[in-house]
Scaffold this active site. Structure first.
Site, PDB file in Angstrom:
ATOM      1  N   TYR A 262       0.852  -1.191   0.000  1.00 52.47           N
ATOM      2  CA  TYR A 262       0.000   0.000   0.000  1.00 52.47           C
ATOM      3  C   TYR A 262       0.891   1.246   0.000  1.00 52.47           C
ATOM      4  CZ  TYR A 262      -5.072  -0.695   0.633  1.00 52.47           C
ATOM      5  OH  TYR A 262      -6.401  -0.920   0.443  1.00 52.47           O
TER       6      TYR A 262
ATOM      7  N   GLY B 239      -6.968  -1.918   6.512  1.00 52.97           N
ATOM      8  CA  GLY B 239      -7.793  -2.265   7.648  1.00 52.97           C
ATOM      9  C   GLY B 239      -7.242  -3.453   8.414  1.00 52.97           C
TER      10      GLY B 239
ATOM     11  N   ASP C  90      -8.787  -5.837   9.773  1.00 55.39           N
ATOM     12  CA  ASP C  90      -9.437  -7.098   9.401  1.00 55.39           C
ATOM     13  C   ASP C  90      -8.756  -7.725   8.193  1.00 55.39           C
ATOM     14  OD1 ASP C  90     -10.316  -4.919   7.887  1.00 55.39           O
ATOM     15  OD2 ASP C  90     -12.352  -5.692   7.645  1.00 55.39           O
ATOM     16  N   ARG C  91      -8.357  -6.897   7.235  1.00 52.81           N
ATOM     17  CA  ARG C  91      -7.717  -7.426   6.029  1.00 52.81           C
ATOM     18  C   ARG C  91      -6.307  -7.936   6.342  1.00 52.81           C
ATOM     19  NH1 ARG C  91      -8.104  -2.811   1.823  1.00 52.81           N
ATOM     20  NH2 ARG C  91      -7.844  -4.448   0.268  1.00 52.81           N
TER      21      ARG C  91
END
Length: 256
Positions: free
Chosen positions: A100, A107, A109-110
């Site tokens: 990224y 996030g 969660d990812r």
């Protein structure tokens, strides 16, 4: 024992590990303004109902997309379990090479899904498809490079948008259907929700295969609340409902 907790936009998902094994899991509705005492009493109740004394919890691993709830749950862990929770946040060890532009934007969660995916399927090109409040796709290389991904409205979010914005549409059961043409408004909505997600997913996975993996087919892992809905669709190679909890457990081990 290790208590793993993820605070999502819609649910708090939790599980208890004894050694390497997940003993049980649970979920409850999440909201940003829940208090530490509400969290603490809920968690103690869940443990006791599963015949686990709260004082057996020696560590807590936590991830969240709701900052206010993160603070409340952290406070609950200290007050009710006398444990300082490990929180998945920017700077913790993940074992991933995150591509990224700003790695802090990914996030939690990812990230934890990706940690579990590369552990369970080493040396494989992967796409992790998460079906929850949002439907997400993450591309991860065989060398553990997290290339990025795609975020779009999830099944329930799409349904809520239809019901909210269209005066004559009422909520329907979210379900898989075996025919695309609906013969009632409810059937038509169910078909649109189901096949709409399948169509978007096929297009996105195909483009990821071309753009990231040079045309080679990655292993597609389904997870999240609605992953089971698409079990017979041909989209997913494997379904791992508890991928997030397994990722939290592994993240704690990586940072211990």
């Amino acid at each position: 024992m290790i208590l793993c907790l993820h605070i999502g936009n819609t649910h708090v998902v939790g599980g208890v590990f004894d050694g390497q094994a997940l003993q049980f899991d649970f979920r409850r509705t999440s909201h940003a303004r829940i208090s530490a005492d509400e969290f603490g009493l809920f968690l103690r109740g869940v443990l006791l109902s599963n015949e686990i004394e709260p004082n057996r919890i020696g560590q807590v691993a936590l991830s969240s997309v709701l900052p206010e709830a993160t603070y409340a749950l952290s406070s609950a862990c200290r007050k009710y379990f006398d444990v300082e929770p490990f929180i998945v946040r920017a700077g913790v060890r993940t074992g991933l090479k995150i591509r990224y532009r700003n790695p802090q934007d990914v996030g939690a969660d990812r990230i934890i899904n990706a940690i579990a995916a590369v552990h369970q399927f080493p040396d494989r090109d992967l796409v992790v498809a998460g079906f929850g409040t949002a439907t997400t796709f993450c591309a991860i290389g065989a060398d553990k490079t997290f290339f990025g991904g795609v975020i779009l409205p999830g099944v329930r979010t799409s349904l809520e948008a239809l019901v909210t914005r269209a005066a004559k549409l009422s909520s329907v059961e979210i379900a898989g259907v075996d025919h695309v043409i609906g013969r009632s408004t409810a059937e038509s909505m169910q078909s649109g929700l189901y096949y709409g997600q399948i169509g978007m997913a096929r297009e996105i996975i195909g483009r990821i295969r071309t753009e990231v993996f040079g045309g080679q087919q990655p292993l597609v892992i389904g997870t999240g609340e609605f992953a089971g809905l698409f079990e017979s669709s041909g989209l997913l190679d494997v379904i791992r409902p508890q991928l997030m909890l397994e990722g939290l457990f592994l993240a704690l081990l990586l940072n211990s």
